[in-house]
Design a protein around this motif. Sequence first.
Motif, short mmCIF file in Angstrom:
data_model
loop_
_atom_site.label_atom_id
_atom_site.label_comp_id
_atom_site.label_asym_id
_atom_site.label_seq_id
_atom_site.Cartn_x
_atom_site.Cartn_y
_atom_site.Cartn_z
N GLY A 194 -29.83 5.85 31.93
CA GLY A 194 -29.51 6.95 32.84
C GLY A 194 -28.09 7.47 32.69
O GLY A 194 -27.20 6.79 32.16
N LEU A 195 -27.86 8.68 33.18
CA LEU A 195 -26.56 9.33 33.09
C LEU A 195 -25.53 8.67 34.00
O LEU A 195 -24.34 8.66 33.68
N ALA A 196 -25.96 8.12 35.12
CA ALA A 196 -25.02 7.60 36.11
C ALA A 196 -24.23 6.41 35.60
O ALA A 196 -23.07 6.22 35.95
N GLY A 197 -24.85 5.57 34.76
CA GLY A 197 -24.18 4.36 34.31
C GLY A 197 -23.58 4.51 32.93
O GLY A 197 -24.06 5.26 32.08
N SER A 198 -22.51 3.74 32.69
CA SER A 198 -21.88 3.70 31.37
C SER A 198 -22.45 2.53 30.58
O SER A 198 -22.85 1.52 31.14
N VAL A 199 -22.48 2.68 29.25
CA VAL A 199 -23.06 1.68 28.36
C VAL A 199 -22.07 1.39 27.24
O VAL A 199 -21.46 2.31 26.68
N CYS A 200 -21.92 0.10 26.90
CA CYS A 200 -21.11 -0.31 25.76
C CYS A 200 -22.04 -0.98 24.75
O CYS A 200 -22.78 -1.90 25.11
N VAL A 201 -22.02 -0.52 23.52
CA VAL A 201 -22.90 -1.05 22.48
C VAL A 201 -22.08 -1.77 21.42
O VAL A 201 -21.30 -1.15 20.69
N GLN A 202 -22.22 -3.09 21.36
CA GLN A 202 -21.65 -3.90 20.28
C GLN A 202 -22.69 -3.98 19.18
O GLN A 202 -23.79 -4.46 19.37
N GLY A 203 -22.31 -3.49 18.01
CA GLY A 203 -23.27 -3.49 16.91
C GLY A 203 -22.59 -3.68 15.58
O GLY A 203 -21.60 -3.01 15.27
N GLY A 204 -23.08 -4.61 14.78
CA GLY A 204 -22.53 -4.84 13.45
C GLY A 204 -22.89 -3.70 12.51
O GLY A 204 -23.58 -2.74 12.89
N LEU A 487 -19.10 2.70 21.70
CA LEU A 487 -19.73 2.12 20.51
C LEU A 487 -18.69 1.45 19.65
O LEU A 487 -17.60 1.99 19.44
N GLY A 488 -19.02 0.27 19.14
CA GLY A 488 -18.06 -0.38 18.26
C GLY A 488 -18.52 -1.75 17.80
O GLY A 488 -19.60 -2.23 18.14
N ASP A 489 -17.66 -2.38 17.02
CA ASP A 489 -17.92 -3.71 16.48
C ASP A 489 -16.60 -4.46 16.46
O ASP A 489 -15.67 -4.07 15.75
N LEU A 490 -16.50 -5.52 17.25
CA LEU A 490 -15.25 -6.27 17.34
C LEU A 490 -14.81 -6.81 15.98
O LEU A 490 -13.62 -6.97 15.72
N ALA A 514 -19.67 -1.09 33.34
CA ALA A 514 -20.58 -0.72 32.25
C ALA A 514 -21.38 -1.92 31.76
O ALA A 514 -20.91 -3.05 31.74
N VAL A 515 -22.61 -1.65 31.33
CA VAL A 515 -23.48 -2.68 30.76
C VAL A 515 -23.15 -2.82 29.28
O VAL A 515 -23.03 -1.82 28.57
N VAL A 516 -23.00 -4.06 28.80
CA VAL A 516 -22.73 -4.31 27.39
C VAL A 516 -24.02 -4.73 26.70
O VAL A 516 -24.66 -5.71 27.10
N GLU A 517 -24.43 -3.96 25.70
CA GLU A 517 -25.64 -4.26 24.92
C GLU A 517 -25.22 -4.63 23.50
O GLU A 517 -24.23 -4.13 22.98
N GLU A 518 -26.02 -5.51 22.87
CA GLU A 518 -25.71 -5.91 21.49
C GLU A 518 -26.88 -5.60 20.58
O GLU A 518 -28.02 -5.95 20.88
N LEU A 519 -26.59 -4.90 19.48
CA LEU A 519 -27.58 -4.62 18.45
C LEU A 519 -27.32 -5.55 17.27
O LEU A 519 -26.20 -5.59 16.74
N THR A 520 -28.34 -6.30 16.87
CA THR A 520 -28.15 -7.28 15.78
C THR A 520 -29.10 -7.05 14.61
O THR A 520 -28.98 -7.72 13.58
N ALA A 521 -30.05 -6.12 14.77
CA ALA A 521 -30.99 -5.82 13.67
C ALA A 521 -30.37 -4.78 12.76
O ALA A 521 -30.02 -3.68 13.20
N GLY A 522 -30.24 -5.12 11.49
CA GLY A 522 -29.61 -4.22 10.52
C GLY A 522 -30.63 -3.34 9.82
O GLY A 522 -31.57 -3.84 9.20
N PHE A 523 -30.46 -2.03 9.90
CA PHE A 523 -31.38 -1.09 9.27
C PHE A 523 -30.79 -0.46 8.02
O PHE A 523 -31.51 0.08 7.20
#
Length: 681
Positions: A194-204, A487-490, A514-523
Motif C-alpha cells: 500500500g501507499l501509506a506504508g514505506s518499504v525497505c528492500v534488501q536485495g543482493g 532499495l539497496g544491498d548492504l 518501514a517494513v524491511v523485506e529481503e530478496l534472496t532469489a537471483g534472477f
Amino acid sequence: MSTPVHDDPLSKERSHLASSRSALRAMREDVESLDITDVTANWVNAAVLEHQIEQRIKALADLSDTPLFFGRLDYLHAPGAEQAEGGEGERFYIGRRHVHDADGDPMVIDWRAPVSQPFYRASKKDPMDIALRRRFGYTGGELTAYEDEHLSDPGEAATTSKLLQQEIERPRVGPMRDIVATIQPEQDEIVRAGLAGSVCVQGGPGTGKTAVGLHRVAFLLYAHRERLARTGTLVIGPNKSFLHYIEQVLPALGELTVHQATVDDLVAHVEVRGADDATAAVVKGDARMAEVLRRALYSHVTLPTEGVVVVRGSRRWRVPAYELEEIVRELLARDIRYGAAREALPQRVAHAVLVQMERAGEAPDDRVQNAVARNAAVKAWVKAVWPQVDPAKLVLRLLSDPDFLAEHAEGVLTEDERKAVLWVKPARSVKSARWSPADAVLIDEATDLIERTHSLGHVVLDEAQDLSPMQYRAVGRRCSTGSATVLGDLAQGTTPWATRSWREALDHLGKGEAVVEELTAGFRVPTDVIEYASRLLPHIAPGLTPVASIRENPGFFEIRTAEAGTADVVAACRELLEREGSVGLIVADARVPELADALGAAGIGFIGPGEETTLTTRLTLVPASLAKGLEYDYVVLDEPQAVVDGEPDERTGLRRLYVCLTRAVSGLIVTHGTDLPPQLA
C-alpha cells in the motif's frame, strides 16, 4: 491429419493479438481526434488540456518490439464484485496496459489490476480460483509460443516454466527493460504494498530490487493516480549513468510523469566545485551536523531588552520588553521553522498593540493589525531580534570560522572532527567558495530549518546503502508527508559512510516504521558467477544471506592470467563481442586511460556508462566506481586487485569488487596479471 487453422490455439492467440493491437490503435485515434476548441474557457486551460492529451497519446503508443500481452488467466468462477470485469469462467489477457474494444469490453487487462494478481501469485498449492495460466513467448513483436499451467488440475504436476526461464535469461542490449512478464510472488508482494506504508528492500545482485522499485511506482500510480498526480513521485538514483540506464522502464509501462534525480540534484543550491577527503566527508555526513546547524541558526535570535513603540496618528503604543521576550520565547518553544517564526513575529507584536487599543476603548480590526505589523518600528525590531539568515552563508561561516564552529559544536563534535571539517583556505563569499557535495547537503539541511521542504507523495531511493545520514535526511524531507521505497544491498556499500544497518538508515530517513523485506532469489547473475562473488560476503557483510541463483543456465565463467597485459584483455573483449548481447569491460578507475588506448589501437569501438549501445558498438568501458546498478550480458573484469587498491581501505575495496563481479547476466571473464585478492581463494 493437420489441425484446422481456426482450431489451432497459437493462431487464435495471434488473432487476439492482432485484434488487441487494432483496438489500441482505435483508442489512440479517438484521443487524437478530440476537438478542444470550444471546451476550455481560456488559453491556460487549453494548454493544460492539450498537454494531458499529448501525454495520453504517448501512453497509448503500441511499441512494436514490446508484447501487448504476455499472459492469460482462465478463471473457474467470476472474480469478486470489486473485479466486475468478468463473468463466470471468464478469460483475461494480462498485459502492460488496458485495452478495450469499441463497446468498452476489455481485450487486455492492465497487469496492475486486482484481477491480474493471480498471474503472479497463483500456484498449485493456492490456485486462487485459476483453472489455466498461459504464458506467451515472443520473437521480436511476433507471438511464437505459449505454455500452459493447469493450476486447478490435481493430476498435473507443477513444472518450471521454460518461457519464464527464457525471458529471465534473454540477452540484454541497451537500457534496462521492465519485468512485468516475470515478476515473482515475493516481488509482487512488495510491488503491490500500500501507499501509506514505506518499504525497505534488501536485495543482493540480480534479485531484481531496482525493477521491483520501479514497478512499485507504476503500481502506485495505477492504484492512487489522482492523489499522486497532486503530490508527485520521484525516483532517486546514485548517478546520471544509472538514471539513463533505467529511464525507459516506466515509459514502457505507460507512466510518463515520474521525475528522476540524484541526491546531488536535490541539494543543488550552490555550484559544487570542490571535494572532501574521506575524514571530512564522514563528519559532514554525520547526523550530528544537523544539531550543529540548528544551534548556529538560532544563535542569530536575541532576546529583546527594550520595548517597541508604535506611533499611530496622535497615539503612541508601547509593548514592554518583558512581553516581547515572552513572544520570542513562545515562538522558540513551538519548534516551528525559523522563517515561519520570523514571519509570525510582527503579527504577534501587532496583536499585543491591538490588545492595548481595545483596553483603551478603540475597536481595531484586522486591517489595523496588518498595518501595525508593517510599521517601520516593528519591522526594525524584528530585523534586530530575529534577522533573516541565508543558509549558504550560515554554512560558509561554520566551515570558515573556527570560533563560530567551536561555539555551536560544543559537546557534539570533537576537536579533531571540528578541525576535519574546517576549510584550510576560508572562502570570502558564497560564489567563490569551492563547495563539496557534502557541503551542499549541509546547505539543504539549513534551508529546511528556515523553510519547510516540499514533500512528495512517494519517493523511490535506489542504491541507498551508499548514502550518509545527512543525505538520508535530505531525501526524507522530500517525502516527509508521503511514503518511500528504499532499495539497496548492504554488501555493496562502497563509501566511507556506507549504511551499517537498514534500521539506522530508516531512522535518519524519518521512516523508522518501514517494513524491511529481503530478496534472496537471483534472477540475473548466473550461478557460477554469484557463487564466486559470494566468497567475499564473510569479509564485507557477515550475516547477509548469499543470493541463490534460480537460473538453469550456470553461465559462462572463466579466470584468465593476462600474461600479455592489455592485449589479453582486448582479446577477451573481442571474443565476447562475437556473442549476442552487450559487453562491459570493467576496470579500476586508474586503468581506464590505458584500456581506452588499447581498445582504440585494436580498432574496437566503445562507449561510456549510460550511453546508448548500437548494433556496431556493444562494448562499454566502465570505471569500477560507476559500475553499481548497471548490467551487461557479458563482462570482462580487469585486475580485481587493482579495483580493491583503488579504494581508501580494503573493506571498501572488497565491496567495490563484489559490485564489479556481479554485473554479468550471461558470462564473466576475470583477467589478471597480478595476484587475485586472497579473499577470493
